[in-house]
Design a protein around this motif. Structure first.
Motif, PDB file in Angstrom:
ATOM      1  N   THR A  74      12.937   0.017  -8.112  1.00  0.00           N
ATOM      2  CA  THR A  74      11.756  -0.720  -8.819  1.00  0.00           C
ATOM      3  C   THR A  74      10.554   0.182  -8.660  1.00  0.00           C
ATOM      4  O   THR A  74      10.375   0.968  -7.988  1.00  0.00           O
ATOM      5  N   PRO A  75       9.460  -0.108  -9.633  1.00  0.00           N
ATOM      6  CA  PRO A  75       8.117   0.617  -9.363  1.00  0.00           C
ATOM      7  C   PRO A  75       7.595   0.419  -8.219  1.00  0.00           C
ATOM      8  O   PRO A  75       6.561   1.251  -7.703  1.00  0.00           O
ATOM      9  N   PHE A  76       7.966  -0.407  -7.552  1.00  0.00           N
ATOM     10  CA  PHE A  76       7.508  -1.172  -6.003  1.00  0.00           C
ATOM     11  C   PHE A  76       8.074  -0.820  -4.863  1.00  0.00           C
ATOM     12  O   PHE A  76       8.076  -1.018  -3.925  1.00  0.00           O
ATOM     13  N   GLU A  77       9.162   0.385  -5.232  1.00  0.00           N
ATOM     14  CA  GLU A  77       9.874   0.833  -4.280  1.00  0.00           C
ATOM     15  C   GLU A  77       9.081   1.588  -2.904  1.00  0.00           C
ATOM     16  O   GLU A  77       8.117   2.281  -3.267  1.00  0.00           O
ATOM     17  N   VAL A  78       9.329   1.136  -1.740  1.00  0.00           N
ATOM     18  CA  VAL A  78       8.437   1.529  -0.515  1.00  0.00           C
ATOM     19  C   VAL A  78       8.542   3.082  -0.377  1.00  0.00           C
ATOM     20  O   VAL A  78       9.831   3.259  -0.117  1.00  0.00           O
ATOM     21  N   LYS A  79       7.377   3.849   0.038  1.00  0.00           N
ATOM     22  CA  LYS A  79       7.515   5.236   0.434  1.00  0.00           C
ATOM     23  C   LYS A  79       7.410   5.242   1.921  1.00  0.00           C
ATOM     24  O   LYS A  79       6.392   5.253   2.395  1.00  0.00           O
ATOM     25  N   ALA A  85       0.958  -1.106   0.024  1.00  0.00           N
ATOM     26  CA  ALA A  85      -0.032   0.141  -0.155  1.00  0.00           C
ATOM     27  C   ALA A  85       0.729   1.429   0.138  1.00  0.00           C
ATOM     28  O   ALA A  85       0.425   2.459  -0.125  1.00  0.00           O
ATOM     29  N   SER A  86       2.110   1.187   0.226  1.00  0.00           N
ATOM     30  CA  SER A  86       3.092   2.277   0.156  1.00  0.00           C
ATOM     31  C   SER A  86       3.817   2.376  -1.167  1.00  0.00           C
ATOM     32  O   SER A  86       4.807   3.064  -1.017  1.00  0.00           O
ATOM     33  N   GLY A 127       5.480   5.621   8.231  1.00  0.00           N
ATOM     34  CA  GLY A 127       6.261   6.926   8.717  1.00  0.00           C
ATOM     35  C   GLY A 127       6.596   7.795   7.805  1.00  0.00           C
ATOM     36  O   GLY A 127       7.489   8.505   8.022  1.00  0.00           O
ATOM     37  N   ALA A 128       6.166   7.911   6.475  1.00  0.00           N
ATOM     38  CA  ALA A 128       6.403   9.018   5.502  1.00  0.00           C
ATOM     39  C   ALA A 128       6.084  10.061   5.989  1.00  0.00           C
ATOM     40  O   ALA A 128       6.595  11.076   5.490  1.00  0.00           O
ATOM     41  N   HIS A 129       5.118  10.157   6.637  1.00  0.00           N
ATOM     42  CA  HIS A 129       4.382  11.300   7.067  1.00  0.00           C
ATOM     43  C   HIS A 129       4.003  11.474   8.584  1.00  0.00           C
ATOM     44  O   HIS A 129       3.614  10.409   9.302  1.00  0.00           O
ATOM     45  N   TRP A 130       4.179  12.440   9.269  1.00  0.00           N
ATOM     46  CA  TRP A 130       3.607  12.599  10.693  1.00  0.00           C
ATOM     47  C   TRP A 130       2.068  12.859  10.405  1.00  0.00           C
ATOM     48  O   TRP A 130       1.473  13.363   9.459  1.00  0.00           O
ATOM     49  N   GLY A 131       1.560  12.654  11.379  1.00  0.00           N
ATOM     50  CA  GLY A 131      -0.152  12.934  11.228  1.00  0.00           C
ATOM     51  C   GLY A 131      -0.323  14.331  10.944  1.00  0.00           C
ATOM     52  O   GLY A 131      -1.312  14.736  10.208  1.00  0.00           O
ATOM     53  N   GLN A 132       0.280  15.360  11.565  1.00  0.00           N
ATOM     54  CA  GLN A 132       0.220  16.595  11.487  1.00  0.00           C
ATOM     55  C   GLN A 132       0.614  17.104  10.043  1.00  0.00           C
ATOM     56  O   GLN A 132      -0.026  18.229   9.584  1.00  0.00           O
TER      57      GLN A 132
END
Length: 266
Positions: free
Chosen positions: A151-156, A67-68, A206-211
């Motif tokens: 690859t196109p499936f690199e995790v963000k 999903a990432s 963890g790519a983003h904080w909630g804020q």
């Protein structure tokens, strides 16, 4: 009233001003040290709750890793588009094409807002790294799937500049746009349930904080909504696109299966 469009080419001053005021209040709360500290504590707790199971639950880890990725983002985009163009759900079948082009206008405004906001955030030092780079106990998905890199499936799961949340802003403008025209509670639940669900991958990884999402993403979506739907822009832009693309849709209407889509048949 033109029954083929859900928009009115007028200024709606009250909601226009309200959107900007809400965006301003969110910014001030984020900049004020006491509330910012509370947000940081909340985000660390939320991140721990969502992220820590990745270390021990293989199914949970694989699901959120997929999903990432960018291909999953494309799948999400297709789902959102299909719900947008579906006739007689949020919009009447005769309004599906105009509504779709109206949302495209809102998306264009969002891109402009995102560019300007990112420049301001960088200039004023509001940017920060992903929470996965700061939390000492962060479970990094990329460490479990190193073969996906390049690859196109690199995790963000990391970004040097994660504020504001541009991924969330797209989901939020879609949700806010449809909410303007939703007519019952079930539609609201579906719209916001999907928006929140599709925002989760970046928060789990963890790519983003909630804020980044509930402050930055919401701010950008509110401002974009204000300048597109509460001004004549969406109405006039949608009407122009409907006229310009009429020959293309006339051809598409002759293609089997395609001609069954409300956005084409309209």
């Amino acid at each position: 009233m033109d029954k083929t469009t859900p928009f009115q080419a007028t200024w709606s001053w009250k909601p226009f001003i309200a959107c900007h005021l809400m965006a301003l209040v969110l910014l001030l709360l984020w900049l004020w040290e006491p509330t910012r500290s509370a947000m940081d504590l909340f985000d660390f707790s939320l991140f721990s709750l969502l992220n820590q199971p990745l270390a021990t639950n293989e199914a949970w880890r694989l699901s959120w890793a997929v999903a990432s990725t960018r291909p999953f983002d494309l799948l999400v985009g297709v789902i959102l588009l299909l719900l947008l163009i579906r006739g007689d759900w949020i919009f009447k079948a005769t309004q599906a094409r105009a509504a779709t082009f109206g949302f495209l206008c809102a998306a264009v405004v969002l891109v402009v807002v995102r560019i300007l906001y990112a420049k301001i955030a960088h200039k004023l030092g509001w940017q920060h790294a992903s929470i996965s780079s700061v939390a000492p106990d962060a479970v990094r998905l990329e460490h479990f799937f190193p073969q996906w890199e390049d690859t196109p499936f690199e995790v963000k799961d990391e970004s040097a500049r994660s504020f504001p949340g541009d991924h969330a802003s797209v989901l939020l403008i879609w949700a806010l746009f449809l909410t303007l025209f939703a007519r019952n509670a079930l539609q609201w639940v579906v719209i916001w349930g999907l928006a929140l669900l599709f925002m989760l991958p970046r928060l789990v990884a963890g790519a983003h904080w909630g804020q980044d999402d509930y402050i930055g993403g919401v701010q950008m979506a509110l401002v974009a909504l204000a300048w597109s739907c509460f001004t004549p822009f969406a109405a006039k832009g949608s009407a122009a696109l409907v006229r310009w693309t009429e020959p293309l849709f006339r051809l598409a209407a002759k293609i089997p299966l395609l001609n069954r889509l409300s956005v084409v048949a309209a």
